[in-house]
Design a protein around this motif. Structure first.
Motif, short mmCIF file in Angstrom:
data_model
loop_
_atom_site.label_atom_id
_atom_site.label_comp_id
_atom_site.label_asym_id
_atom_site.label_seq_id
_atom_site.Cartn_x
_atom_site.Cartn_y
_atom_site.Cartn_z
N ILE A 54 72.32 48.49 18.51
CA ILE A 54 73.26 48.64 17.39
C ILE A 54 73.06 49.97 16.65
CG2 ILE A 54 71.79 47.47 15.69
CD1 ILE A 54 74.37 46.17 14.58
N ASP A 58 75.93 51.07 20.68
CA ASP A 58 76.90 50.02 20.36
C ASP A 58 76.94 49.81 18.84
OD1 ASP A 58 78.74 47.97 20.58
OD2 ASP A 58 77.26 46.46 21.19
N THR A 413 80.72 43.61 22.54
CA THR A 413 79.95 42.60 21.84
C THR A 413 80.76 42.14 20.63
OG1 THR A 413 78.83 44.33 20.58
CG2 THR A 413 77.75 43.54 22.57
N ALA A 417 77.31 42.84 16.90
CA ALA A 417 76.46 43.20 18.05
C ALA A 417 75.37 42.17 18.31
CB ALA A 417 75.84 44.59 17.85
#
Length: 466
Positions: A54, A58, A413, A417
């Motif tokens: 994260i 992502d 996701t 996440a």
């Protein structure tokens, strides 16, 4: 570590029924046909400890503050692919990257490092012994082999170098040697050769039996080999066991390394121009990535680079020195871990591309788990400690080269996440993708006793990436 109880939707995504049943079959298992990949070698870079997905690949800028953290995502050389602001060099190479964001262990792991290593290195879910022993679970000779060892088995023997090389250390050795790094049931003939490097002398890698002692020449070495062969012949008549065959294999590898000039040349980083070494950077992890490029250039089929931790970070980040950032996650990433990764990895991608080697070299960046999206590991001061705990339910991996189309993202996701959403995959899919990229379709093998078995039944290659 006990994971928070997921919502029903998250459980359906991450749970076994969805994973093995119609949900995943319709969302992942049906893939379009793709051109056959061309990789002759692979480089795997392992971010030991579990990199925070994260905070890197992502990011969730619209998530609540207690999830998203302090970093911002920024645009890269690949339209639509955004990465952390603290990866400026990699951002310029993102057009080479495929980011798989929907990888998880689907509750098949334990939440600890040993199971995460094993699952992600072999593509096989941890068995019950991992759940019983956690990080006390040592490598077993009956384990499934690593991806590196499968490639070593399936490729013709290199004339001068091992088919699989791991550097700059054996992970967790000796106290917590991580399972999944070895050939295991295939036999030690297909084990990687483990090469040692240090932060203090990053250009000087210690290869087992690489240096001839004193005035011992290659010719005298050959005579010594004949003598040892005669002595050992008697032992073989008395004990034709698997252990003895393993010992003989180790001897053969050692003599091959000792007598090969090509081996020494491949490991000589000082032969690289200064400008190239400067491009990668000066640390041990940078040197390891540069050495990986030299080894695949020399034709080694599989090179693993396991991140060498910094002892200074152990106290600062509660991390063991690596990416296991239980505390002070953001400062440790921004000031130390991300810069130490960003520059050499971007240099590796560009170097392979400039040399015309990226198409024939698959590059994989992965680790044993992601990090908990909600900030505040209770073991390191909670929210005030600014750490992220283990999170095997979700992580990202990077792929480049070897026929993989760059500038793309696979899978998604949820908004925080926490769990895979679209196109959820598991480590067996990544392993299958590696084998597919390297043209390995036959996954049959024989064990140490000569009995046939299948190397992998689960998963499928992510052919959409090619």
């Amino acid at each position: 570590m006990a994971l928070p109880h997921p919502t029903r939707r998250a459980a359906l995504v991450a749970g076994g029924m969805s994973y093995f049943g119609c949900d995943l079959a319709t969302r992942v298992l049906a893939a379009p046909a793709a051109a056959r990949p061309t990789a002759r070698s692979a480089i795997m870079i392992w971010l030991s400890g579990g990199a925070s997905h994260i905070d890197t690949w992502d990011m969730k800028p619209d998530a609540p503050e207690e999830y998203r953290g302090t970093f911002r995502p920024v645009d890269t050389s690949a339209p639509g692919v955004r990465l952390c602001e603290h990866l400026p060099h990699l951002g310029k190479q993102a057009h080479h990257l495929a980011v798989v964001r929907s990888l998880g262990d689907h509750r098949r792991g334990t939440g600890d490092h040993h199971a995460g290593y094993y699952y992600n290195l072999t593509g096989h879910a941890p068995d019950r012994t991992f759940h019983q022993l956690l990080n006390a679970r040592t490598p077993y000779p009956t384990d499934w082999p690593s991806m590196a060892s499968v490639v070593a088995l399936k490729r013709p023997p290199h004339p001068h170098l091992p088919n699989a090389i791991t550097l700059p250390h054996k992970e967790g050795a000796p106290e917590y040697t991580r399972p999944g790094q070895f050939a295991a049931r295939l036999g030690v003939e297909y084990d990687p050769v483990f090469v040692d490097g240090t932060r203090e002398r990053p250009l000087d890698f210690a290869v087992p039996a690489l240096s001839l002692g004193g005035d011992l020449t290659a010719e005298r070495l050959g005579d010594r080999r004949s003598l040892l062969g005669a002595i050992d012949a008697a032992h073989r008549f008395a004990d034709d066991s698997a252990a003895n065959r393993d010992y003989t294999t180790y001897q053969r590898k050692a003599f091959t390394l000792l007598s090969s000039r090509q081996t020494k040349a491949a490991f000589d980083l000082r032969a690289e121009p200064e400008r190239v070494r400067e491009k990668y950077g000066r640390g041990i992890n940078a040197a390891s990535m540069l050495l990986a490029r030299r080894l695949v250039e020399a034709g080694v089929p599989f090179v693993s680079v396991f991140w060498k931790g910094d002892k200074e970070l152990d106290t600062l980040c509660k991390s063991g020195g690596g990416w296991d950032t239980h505390g002070n996650n953001f400062n440790c990433l921004k000031d130390r871990l991300l810069p130490e990764f960003d520059r050499p990895f971007a240099a590796l991608l560009d170097d392979l591309h400039q040399r015309g080697m990226l198409a024939s070299t698959l590059v994989l960046v992965t680790s044993e788990m992601g990090r908990m999206p909600k900030i505040g590991d209770r073991r390191s001061g909670g929210v005030a400690g600014a750490g992220r705990d283990h999170w095997p339910a979700c992580q990202s991996v990077l792929l480049a080269g070897g026929g993989v189309r760059g500038g793309q993202v696979f899978g998604t996701t949820d908004k925080r996440a926490e769990y895979p959403d679209q196109n959820p995959v598991a480590p067996e899919h990544i392993a299958r993708t590696v084998f597919h990229a390297m043209g390995i379709d036959d996954l049959s093998a024989t064990d140490r006793e000569g009995r046939p078995f299948g190397l992998m039944d689960d998963g499928r290659p992510l052919t959409e990436l090619f």
